[in-house]
Write a protein that holds these residues in place. Structure first.
Motif, PDB file in Angstrom:
ATOM      1  N   ALA A   1      -2.074  11.694  -1.882  1.00 17.08           N
ATOM      2  CA  ALA A   1      -1.646  10.296  -1.955  1.00 17.08           C
ATOM      3  C   ALA A   1      -0.185  10.139  -1.544  1.00 17.08           C
ATOM      4  O   ALA A   1       0.170   9.200  -0.820  1.00 17.08           O
ATOM      5  CB  ALA A   1      -1.863   9.764  -3.376  1.00 17.08           C
TER       6      ALA A   1
ATOM      7  N   THR B   1       0.832  -1.214   0.000  1.00 15.12           N
ATOM      8  CA  THR B   1       0.000   0.000   0.000  1.00 15.12           C
ATOM      9  C   THR B   1       0.859   1.254   0.000  1.00 15.12           C
ATOM     10  O   THR B   1       0.558   2.240  -0.695  1.00 15.12           O
ATOM     11  CB  THR B   1      -0.922   0.005   1.220  1.00 15.12           C
TER      12      THR B   1
ATOM     13  N   GLY C   1       1.278   7.990   1.597  1.00 17.16           N
ATOM     14  CA  GLY C   1       2.301   6.962   1.442  1.00 17.16           C
ATOM     15  C   GLY C   1       3.513   7.205   2.317  1.00 17.16           C
ATOM     16  O   GLY C   1       4.060   6.268   2.916  1.00 17.16           O
TER      17      GLY C   1
ATOM     18  N   LEU D   1       0.695   4.082  -2.996  1.00 18.96           N
ATOM     19  CA  LEU D   1       0.341   5.465  -2.697  1.00 18.96           C
ATOM     20  C   LEU D   1       1.475   6.429  -3.039  1.00 18.96           C
ATOM     21  O   LEU D   1       1.252   7.499  -3.626  1.00 18.96           O
ATOM     22  CB  LEU D   1      -0.024   5.597  -1.213  1.00 18.96           C
TER      23      LEU D   1
ATOM     24  N   GLY E   1       1.114   8.893  -6.040  1.00 18.34           N
ATOM     25  CA  GLY E   1       1.108  10.301  -5.656  1.00 18.34           C
ATOM     26  C   GLY E   1       2.160  11.103  -6.391  1.00 18.34           C
ATOM     27  O   GLY E   1       1.901  12.224  -6.846  1.00 18.34           O
TER      28      GLY E   1
END
Length: 413
Positions: free
Chosen positions: A293, A255, A297, A259, A263
């Protein structure tokens, strides 16, 4: 009764002036390095939106005044002059390339003509020598001045911001990359300080400081000092557990990667949309989504870091004013690109004298705000017992040169 009421009233203006006056700098109220970098990047963004030499000169003057008013006596604060010389060198190289390699800018005012070297047919569009016009020289001067201003603005941030404090402000996910960047950023200031020290020593001994022989004799000690600092930095990083990470579930790692990568792609696409005329509609939403995003992250990626922050920097009102002044200058110059397009990009065909647009120039002057609100550092040349802001206290070694176990060894953390 009258005296008791008139005394506070008489002290009120003085108390207000003292409250508005910038305080003396100390470790507790020193501005975060990120504030200085946001201010400088705002000026650099403004410089990238214009080729008007008057506005570019005004930006350089604003950056130089703030550096002169708020820089300390730390080693990295002495590199601003080197960035100015690099900027002048860039302008000179741009002019030389325009003279010898030609320019696509047409012109009618011939300055001089160089012997032209004939080239084969496959090199059409490229020429060596030939006619040199005033229009192409002015265009090259404007273009080189813009790049030089960008470099000088970055040099201002490098002179005002403590690299170690900037490292502490990075998210935990970027700590390892941040250390590498900080070490690279401190290379140029330390090299400039070494060169100045060696030239002063040679001058005191009556030896020449110019010429090829002197450069070679100065270069070897400079490289030796850089190698010693690299070994000391490696030892310090190893002692502080550089590269240690905590165990996180695989789902969190995936994840985080999605991200962060998504992003950053969104930030790139949004930035391109803001710079391109066709992407002004979708540029801002994509940029905001990419930033959200990427921040999410980085937040998740920070869970892998097991380090703690020693004396974390706090963003006060003065730090936000410094950073905001640079952002205001950048936003105002971007807006002026539509309202004052011709003034921001003076034409060279035909040759016209550049004019100074009033409102963009007034917006650039907002960048002088740090010279008023930022804490006042001690004067240059202060004795060692009154260490400048951001420098290590007496008895502590500077970051990057500290032996293992030196006092205040958490400064790099």
């Amino acid at each position: 009764m009258t005296a008791s009421t008139s005394a506070p009233a008489g002290r009120t203006p003085l108390a207000r002036r003292r409250a508005l006056r910038a305080p003396a700098a100390s470790r507790s109220n020193a501005l975060p390095a990120g504030a200085w970098w946001l201010w400088a990047l705002g000026l650099a963004t403004a410089a990238s939106r214009t080729t008007n030499p008057l506005l570019l000169g005004l930006l350089v003057g604003v950056a130089g005044y703030v550096v002169a008013a708020r820089r300390t006596d730390a080693p990295w604060a002495r590199s601003y002059g080197a960035f100015i010389r690099i900027g002048l060198f860039v302008v000179a190289v741009r002019l030389v390339f325009s003279v010898f390699l030609g320019s696509p800018i047409p012109g009618t005012h011939t300055v001089f003509t160089l012997p032209e070297v004939p080239l084969p047919d496959w090199a059409k569009g490229v020429r060596l020598g030939g006619r040199v016009t005033a229009e192409q020289l002015v265009f090259a001067l404007y273009d080189g001045a813009k790049l030089a201003t960008l470099l000088i603005c970055i040099g201002a941030a490098n002179s005002l911001a403590n690299p170690a404090r900037l490292l502490k402000s990075l998210p935990g996910a970027l700590y390892e990359a941040g250390v590498a960047v900080v070490v690279a950023m401190t290379f140029a200031p330390n090299m400039v300080a070494d060169v100045m020290r060696l030239r002063t020593a040679r001058r005191l001994r009556g030896r020449p400081t110019g010429g090829i022989k002197a450069v070679l004799q100065i270069g070897l000690p400079v490289l030796e000092g850089a190698l010693e600092r690299s070994v000391a930095v490696a030892a310090s990083m190893d002692a502080r557990g550089y590269g240690r990470t905590a165990q996180v579930p695989p789902a969190v790692r995936r994840t985080t990667n999605v991200l962060t990568l998504g992003g950053l792609l969104g930030v790139c696409a949004g930035t391109y949309g803001l710079l391109a005329a066709q992407g002004a509609v979708y540029g801002v939403p994509v940029l905001i989504a990419g930033l959200v995003a990427a921040m999410a992250g980085l937040r998740l990626g920070g869970a892998r870091s097991v380090r703690t922050r020693y004396r974390p920097d706090r963003w006060g009102v003065r730090a936000w004013l410094v950073a905001g002044s640079g952002v205001v200058v950048a936003v105002a110059m971007i807006w002026a690109g539509g309202a004052y397009g011709e003034a921001l990009h003076p034409g060279v065909v035909p040759l016209t004298a550049p004019v100074l647009p009033l409102w963009p120039a007034a917006a650039v002057l907002i960048g002088l705000l740090p010279a008023v609100v930022a804490p006042v550092p001690p004067p240059v040349g202060t004795p060692a017992n009154a260490a400048p802001v951001g420098a290590a206290p007496v008895g502590a070694a500077p970051v990057g040169a500290a032996p293992v176990g030196a006092p205040n060894s958490k400064e790099i953390q």
